[in-house]
Write a protein that holds these residues in place. Sequence first.
Motif, mmCIF file in Angstrom:
data_model
loop_
_atom_site.group_PDB
_atom_site.id
_atom_site.type_symbol
_atom_site.label_atom_id
_atom_site.label_comp_id
_atom_site.label_asym_id
_atom_site.label_seq_id
_atom_site.Cartn_x
_atom_site.Cartn_y
_atom_site.Cartn_z
ATOM 1 N N TYR A 1 -16.339 44.828 15.671
ATOM 2 C CA TYR A 1 -14.883 44.081 16.135
ATOM 3 C C TYR A 1 -15.235 43.179 14.949
ATOM 4 O O TYR A 1 -15.673 43.026 15.014
ATOM 5 C CB TYR A 1 -15.057 43.475 16.924
ATOM 6 N N GLN A 2 -13.847 43.432 13.616
ATOM 7 C CA GLN A 2 -13.601 43.031 12.138
ATOM 8 C C GLN A 2 -13.511 41.001 12.511
ATOM 9 O O GLN A 2 -13.975 40.305 11.467
ATOM 10 C CB GLN A 2 -13.053 43.746 11.984
ATOM 11 N N ASP A 3 -12.863 41.385 13.496
ATOM 12 C CA ASP A 3 -12.479 40.124 14.434
ATOM 13 C C ASP A 3 -12.667 39.743 15.564
ATOM 14 O O ASP A 3 -12.075 40.179 16.162
ATOM 15 C CB ASP A 3 -11.102 39.556 13.444
ATOM 16 N N ILE A 4 -13.742 39.060 15.786
ATOM 17 C CA ILE A 4 -13.734 38.524 17.729
ATOM 18 C C ILE A 4 -12.882 37.936 18.004
ATOM 19 O O ILE A 4 -12.829 38.652 19.707
ATOM 20 C CB ILE A 4 -14.592 38.336 18.460
ATOM 21 N N GLY B 1 -10.849 38.424 22.208
ATOM 22 C CA GLY B 1 -10.388 38.005 23.038
ATOM 23 C C GLY B 1 -11.610 36.599 23.011
ATOM 24 O O GLY B 1 -11.854 36.228 24.230
ATOM 25 N N ALA B 2 -12.466 36.931 21.875
ATOM 26 C CA ALA B 2 -13.589 35.886 21.945
ATOM 27 C C ALA B 2 -12.816 34.601 22.064
ATOM 28 O O ALA B 2 -11.682 33.766 21.734
ATOM 29 C CB ALA B 2 -14.466 35.873 20.955
ATOM 30 N N THR B 3 -13.728 33.157 23.054
ATOM 31 C CA THR B 3 -12.951 32.003 22.979
ATOM 32 C C THR B 3 -13.833 30.622 22.889
ATOM 33 O O THR B 3 -13.147 30.141 22.894
ATOM 34 C CB THR B 3 -12.800 32.190 25.069
ATOM 35 N N GLU B 4 -14.994 31.160 22.324
ATOM 36 C CA GLU B 4 -16.177 30.117 21.807
ATOM 37 C C GLU B 4 -16.190 29.985 20.953
ATOM 38 O O GLU B 4 -15.395 31.012 19.992
ATOM 39 C CB GLU B 4 -17.423 30.711 22.493
ATOM 40 N N LYS B 5 -16.763 28.627 19.599
ATOM 41 C CA LYS B 5 -16.441 28.885 18.859
ATOM 42 C C LYS B 5 -17.387 29.296 17.938
ATOM 43 O O LYS B 5 -18.511 29.050 18.273
ATOM 44 C CB LYS B 5 -16.495 27.289 18.647
ATOM 45 N N HIS C 1 -17.900 35.839 12.347
ATOM 46 C CA HIS C 1 -16.774 36.844 13.266
ATOM 47 C C HIS C 1 -16.534 37.918 13.387
ATOM 48 O O HIS C 1 -15.423 38.360 14.125
ATOM 49 C CB HIS C 1 -15.078 35.632 12.526
ATOM 50 N N GLN C 2 -17.093 38.771 12.814
ATOM 51 C CA GLN C 2 -17.770 40.183 13.117
ATOM 52 C C GLN C 2 -19.356 39.799 14.635
ATOM 53 O O GLN C 2 -19.625 39.360 14.198
ATOM 54 C CB GLN C 2 -17.656 40.664 12.175
ATOM 55 N N ALA C 3 -18.664 41.317 14.593
ATOM 56 C CA ALA C 3 -19.915 41.401 16.313
ATOM 57 C C ALA C 3 -20.364 42.796 16.544
ATOM 58 O O ALA C 3 -19.027 42.985 16.283
ATOM 59 C CB ALA C 3 -19.434 40.242 17.840
ATOM 60 N N ILE C 4 -20.942 43.108 16.831
ATOM 61 C CA ILE C 4 -20.951 44.270 17.592
ATOM 62 C C ILE C 4 -19.621 44.891 18.904
ATOM 63 O O ILE C 4 -19.762 44.173 19.784
ATOM 64 C CB ILE C 4 -22.403 44.510 18.307
ATOM 65 N N HIS C 5 -19.594 46.025 18.557
ATOM 66 C CA HIS C 5 -18.825 46.789 19.551
ATOM 67 C C HIS C 5 -19.523 47.701 20.085
ATOM 68 O O HIS C 5 -19.688 47.732 21.639
ATOM 69 C CB HIS C 5 -16.726 47.355 18.415
ATOM 70 N N ASP C 6 -18.895 49.059 19.802
ATOM 71 C CA ASP C 6 -20.156 49.856 20.702
ATOM 72 C C ASP C 6 -21.430 50.171 20.025
ATOM 73 O O ASP C 6 -21.738 50.262 18.283
ATOM 74 C CB ASP C 6 -19.750 51.633 20.327
ATOM 75 N N LEU C 7 -21.945 49.813 20.769
ATOM 76 C CA LEU C 7 -23.583 50.103 20.284
ATOM 77 C C LEU C 7 -23.423 51.245 19.488
ATOM 78 O O LEU C 7 -23.801 52.359 19.603
ATOM 79 C CB LEU C 7 -24.541 50.232 21.652
#
Length: 238
Positions: A128-131, A136-140, A178-184
């Motif tokens: 994810y380029q921006d979570i 739809g990430a909701t935490e900080k 603000h990025q994170a894993i999408h497909d493993l």
Amino acid sequence: MTIKIGIASNHMIHPTQTLDTNYFDYIQKDYVDAIRKAGGLPVVLPLGDPSDAEDYIELVDGLLLAGGQGLSPVLYDTEPIREMAESDIYRDRFEIALVKAAVKAHKPILGICRGEQVINVALGGTLYQDIYVQMGATEKHNQLPTSWEIPTQHVTTTADSFLDKLMGHRFLVNTFHHQAIHDLGKGLTAVAESDDHVIEAIESDDGNVFAVQFHPERMFRTTPAFISIFDHLIERAH
């Protein structure tokens, strides 16, 4: 036997007020200190050409990939969205080559923050380029201006994973991304997540590749349990 851990460096490629255009390779000192605290010998690897990766990996017993810029989405066949921040294709390609060389040589890899994302992309995964926009990430997930060493967010681990064994089922971590894993990627399993379902740690099927989205190198002095993550790398490298 002294265990040598290669730490892939970042490189400064923008002019600064004090150094102007005196560009340099560097690594944040906490990574070096954490490897020393765990009993390893840190060896900083200057950013090079991907063709150098196998030679670098021959010099060390394990690999540590540090935090930094986001990965370029062209590396997982995606166009950049407007929220995409700075990327560095030279660093991306070199570190991906290091991962592939270390896997080929059966040497352990620890990824931290960006390092987790590099591992995932190197093994065929996506991000994810921006979570916030894309999942739809909701935490900080970037706690600044709160100090780096203060844990602010809970993660929950998978039973019997490396992180569950080291740190327990649920604990607090720091967070700066603000990025994170999408497909493993191939052979990888998610072994921890935040309460809003962002992947916070991964592990390979053989246990030789493992990574966290948070920054234990910034917390091990004030929360000593986090040095266990670096101990685990040294143990795998024996």
